[in-house]
Design a protein around this motif. Structure first.
Motif, PDB file in Angstrom:
ATOM      1  N   ALA A  42      26.137  20.327   5.464  1.00  0.00           N
ATOM      2  CA  ALA A  42      25.885  19.132   4.499  1.00  0.00           C
ATOM      3  C   ALA A  42      27.291  18.592   4.031  1.00  0.00           C
ATOM      4  O   ALA A  42      27.284  17.554   3.584  1.00  0.00           O
ATOM      5  CB  ALA A  42      25.577  19.784   3.164  1.00  0.00           C
ATOM      6  N   GLY A  43      28.257  19.358   4.609  1.00  0.00           N
ATOM      7  CA  GLY A  43      29.624  18.525   4.444  1.00  0.00           C
ATOM      8  C   GLY A  43      30.469  19.409   3.443  1.00  0.00           C
ATOM      9  O   GLY A  43      31.400  18.748   2.959  1.00  0.00           O
ATOM     10  N   LEU A  44      30.106  20.514   2.964  1.00  0.00           N
ATOM     11  CA  LEU A  44      30.824  21.278   1.899  1.00  0.00           C
ATOM     12  C   LEU A  44      32.191  21.627   2.594  1.00  0.00           C
ATOM     13  O   LEU A  44      32.228  22.040   3.696  1.00  0.00           O
ATOM     14  CB  LEU A  44      30.303  22.464   1.462  1.00  0.00           C
ATOM     15  CG  LEU A  44      30.872  23.190   0.396  1.00  0.00           C
ATOM     16  CD1 LEU A  44      30.873  22.518  -0.966  1.00  0.00           C
ATOM     17  CD2 LEU A  44      30.265  24.567   0.274  1.00  0.00           C
ATOM     18  N   ASP A  45      33.556  21.297   1.871  1.00  0.00           N
ATOM     19  CA  ASP A  45      34.866  21.674   2.499  1.00  0.00           C
ATOM     20  C   ASP A  45      35.311  22.608   1.782  1.00  0.00           C
ATOM     21  O   ASP A  45      36.435  23.147   2.357  1.00  0.00           O
ATOM     22  CB  ASP A  45      35.519  20.322   2.578  1.00  0.00           C
ATOM     23  CG  ASP A  45      36.287  19.957   1.074  1.00  0.00           C
ATOM     24  OD1 ASP A  45      37.252  20.083   0.870  1.00  0.00           O
ATOM     25  OD2 ASP A  45      35.280  19.743   0.114  1.00  0.00           O
ATOM     26  N   ARG A  46      34.706  23.154   0.637  1.00  0.00           N
ATOM     27  CA  ARG A  46      35.503  24.233  -0.183  1.00  0.00           C
ATOM     28  C   ARG A  46      34.513  25.019  -1.092  1.00  0.00           C
ATOM     29  O   ARG A  46      33.620  24.288  -1.544  1.00  0.00           O
ATOM     30  CB  ARG A  46      36.506  23.549  -1.042  1.00  0.00           C
ATOM     31  CG  ARG A  46      37.351  24.487  -1.774  1.00  0.00           C
ATOM     32  CD  ARG A  46      38.429  25.237  -0.916  1.00  0.00           C
ATOM     33  NE  ARG A  46      39.247  24.341  -0.060  1.00  0.00           N
ATOM     34  CZ  ARG A  46      40.442  23.851  -0.584  1.00  0.00           C
ATOM     35  NH1 ARG A  46      40.812  23.878  -1.696  1.00  0.00           N
ATOM     36  NH2 ARG A  46      41.103  23.248   0.246  1.00  0.00           N
ATOM     37  N   TYR A  47      34.416  26.326  -0.805  1.00  0.00           N
ATOM     38  CA  TYR A  47      33.469  27.242  -1.850  1.00  0.00           C
ATOM     39  C   TYR A  47      34.594  27.919  -2.693  1.00  0.00           C
ATOM     40  O   TYR A  47      35.364  28.767  -2.080  1.00  0.00           O
ATOM     41  CB  TYR A  47      32.600  28.029  -0.869  1.00  0.00           C
ATOM     42  CG  TYR A  47      31.483  28.780  -1.684  1.00  0.00           C
ATOM     43  CD1 TYR A  47      30.425  27.925  -1.746  1.00  0.00           C
ATOM     44  CD2 TYR A  47      31.811  29.998  -2.134  1.00  0.00           C
ATOM     45  CE1 TYR A  47      29.410  28.747  -2.486  1.00  0.00           C
ATOM     46  CE2 TYR A  47      30.575  30.637  -2.914  1.00  0.00           C
ATOM     47  CZ  TYR A  47      29.499  29.811  -2.935  1.00  0.00           C
ATOM     48  OH  TYR A  47      28.523  30.553  -3.529  1.00  0.00           O
ATOM     49  N   ASN A  48      34.045  27.814  -3.837  1.00  0.00           N
ATOM     50  CA  ASN A  48      34.821  29.073  -4.872  1.00  0.00           C
ATOM     51  C   ASN A  48      34.117  30.163  -5.048  1.00  0.00           C
ATOM     52  O   ASN A  48      32.908  30.461  -5.356  1.00  0.00           O
ATOM     53  CB  ASN A  48      35.060  28.492  -6.194  1.00  0.00           C
ATOM     54  CG  ASN A  48      35.626  29.344  -7.309  1.00  0.00           C
ATOM     55  OD1 ASN A  48      34.820  29.935  -7.942  1.00  0.00           O
ATOM     56  ND2 ASN A  48      36.861  29.691  -7.140  1.00  0.00           N
ATOM     57  N   HIS A  49      34.608  31.662  -4.862  1.00  0.00           N
ATOM     58  CA  HIS A  49      34.218  32.742  -5.070  1.00  0.00           C
ATOM     59  C   HIS A  49      35.468  33.671  -5.527  1.00  0.00           C
ATOM     60  O   HIS A  49      35.925  34.220  -4.535  1.00  0.00           O
ATOM     61  CB  HIS A  49      33.479  33.248  -3.852  1.00  0.00           C
ATOM     62  CG  HIS A  49      32.755  34.452  -4.364  1.00  0.00           C
ATOM     63  ND1 HIS A  49      31.701  34.383  -4.914  1.00  0.00           N
ATOM     64  CD2 HIS A  49      32.550  35.592  -3.732  1.00  0.00           C
ATOM     65  CE1 HIS A  49      30.842  35.533  -5.089  1.00  0.00           C
ATOM     66  NE2 HIS A  49      31.453  36.227  -4.241  1.00  0.00           N
ATOM     67  N   ASN A  50      35.714  33.744  -6.733  1.00  0.00           N
ATOM     68  CA  ASN A  50      37.208  34.574  -6.976  1.00  0.00           C
ATOM     69  C   ASN A  50      36.946  35.986  -7.130  1.00  0.00           C
ATOM     70  O   ASN A  50      35.753  36.824  -7.241  1.00  0.00           O
ATOM     71  CB  ASN A  50      37.205  34.276  -8.517  1.00  0.00           C
ATOM     72  CG  ASN A  50      37.726  32.853  -8.741  1.00  0.00           C
ATOM     73  OD1 ASN A  50      38.267  32.107  -7.906  1.00  0.00           O
ATOM     74  ND2 ASN A  50      37.494  32.313 -10.173  1.00  0.00           N
ATOM     75  N   LEU A  51      37.874  36.726  -6.558  1.00  0.00           N
ATOM     76  CA  LEU A  51      37.949  37.958  -6.472  1.00  0.00           C
ATOM     77  C   LEU A  51      38.111  38.566  -7.941  1.00  0.00           C
ATOM     78  O   LEU A  51      37.814  39.764  -8.478  1.00  0.00           O
ATOM     79  CB  LEU A  51      39.191  38.517  -5.701  1.00  0.00           C
ATOM     80  CG  LEU A  51      38.905  38.523  -4.124  1.00  0.00           C
ATOM     81  CD1 LEU A  51      40.250  39.097  -3.240  1.00  0.00           C
ATOM     82  CD2 LEU A  51      37.511  38.910  -3.738  1.00  0.00           C
TER      83      LEU A  51
END
Length: 363
Positions: free
Chosen positions: A163-172
């Motif tokens: 879909a074009g997502l360039d960044r995903y956030n998932h904090n440690l």
């Protein structure tokens, strides 16, 4: 006020960090312990920051597209189950609502639009809905998109990448050893696994920490180097805000200097990664917010998930006052006329300071 020409970015968008750390674990611990003078380690951090990011500061705006209704028990979060924090709960916004929020974010100068949803992770239907929305934002607005939606498997990661997502956030969020102290409904290993799935799909990872939840200095060093080992390219550094309903057992006070030292450590361990001053900067860094930009190259404007923060105009002023340049989504290299944008609000005048004089003659 002079017109400022914003030069093109000095670094391309990368998926993975590529540059080795500039300090060892022992060096990072020494910085956090205060054994190295602040100006000395800040100077080293600034040289790395300038090399990879120049004078630009990326502005991000969060959009909480689903609030509450969360089955997780993350102790730091106002949306956790049974928190009774008083935050407004609402289901996932419609695709059109999210798109209009993205339009507003772009008008406010956001470099990247960050969509956040509560919950363990999206099901197949929700993943496809998010993918359609991301694709529209990407195609119609040309705006970079970051999504934070919890745990993901390989299949869902591939759908979002398409879909074009360039960044995903998932904090440690904290170290592996400290993680059971802040959450029991999922594990540190599950978070690492999600990061690995997304990296394999070619999506740049945004993964950071929350400092001030009772962790030791060693815990901070551990998670800094775990993030480096995962080659995370974008690192939000949050400072714990004791929201109503939180379940952090031993929150600790944070001084502005210590917060600045944490940012310095993250920069020197991750020299080519975007280091973002995230939640808590206003209350914890206080008067050192401007100085923090000499280590960090990114920040949030217009608040956080459920906590208010500096608005976009205040954030732009902060960046300019420190001698840096805001990085906008619409046209790197475009000339920015700050006088017309900020107007007379930026001037030191009797109009802006009606009580300018300490003593006045009595009428």
């Amino acid at each position: 006020m002079q017109t400022v020409t914003q030069k093109p970015g000095t670094v391309e968008e990368k998926v993975l960090s590529e540059v080795p750390s500039l300090i060892s674990r022992e060096g990072a611990l020494s910085i956090l312990e205060g054994k190295i003078p602040l100006t000395e380690c800040l100077d080293q951090a600034y040289r790395a920051r300038e090399q990879y990011f120049g004078r630009s500061v990326r502005i991000h705006i969060l959009d909480n597209i689903k609030n509450g209704h969360c089955p997780e028990d993350c102790g730091y979060c106002a949306q956790r189950k049974n928190a009774n924090s008083g935050v407004q709960e609402y289901p996932l916004k419609s695709e059109e609502e999210i798109f209009q929020d993205a339009v507003l974010a772009k008008e406010n100068g956001a470099y990247r639009f960050c969509m956040v949803t509560s919950g363990t992770g999206p099901n197949q239907s929700t993943t496809e809905k998010l993918a359609r929305t991301i694709e529209r934002i990407h195609k119609e607005l040309g705006l970079k998109v970051c999504l934070s939606a919890g745990l993901l498997d390989r299949e869902k990661a591939a759908i979002l990448k398409q879909a074009g997502l360039d960044r995903y956030n998932h904090n440690l969020n904290t170290s592996k050893s400290h993680y059971p102290e802040i959450c029991e409904t999922h594990t540190y290993e599950q978070r690492v696994e999600t990061i690995s799935h997304l990296s394999e799909a070619g999506i740049g990872m945004c993964s950071g920490v929350i400092v001030g939840m009772g962790e030791s200095l060693k815990d901070i060093v551990d998670v800094v180097f775990d993030i480096k080992a995962l080659r995370v390219i974008s690192i939000p550094v949050n400072f714990f805000i004791p929201v109503a309903g939180h379940a952090v057992r031993h929150p600790q006070p944070l001084t502005p200097e210590f917060c600045l030292r944490v940012l310095i450590a993250f920069r020197l361990v991750n020299p080519d990664s975007e280091v973002r001053i995230a939640a808590g900067r206003e209350g914890h860094l206080r008067s050192l917010q401007s100085m923090a930009l000499f280590a960090a190259n990114s920040l949030f404007a217009s608040g956080y998930l459920n906590v208010k923060g500096s608005d976009a105009l205040e954030t732009v002023k902060l960046i300019l006052d420190a001698g840096f340049l805001p990085e906008f989504s619409s046209g790197k290299g475009a000339e920015v006329d700050w006088e017309s944008i900020l107007g007379n609000d930026y001037l030191y005048s009797a109009e802006n300071f009606p009580e300018l004089y300490k003593f006045r003659k009595k009428p």
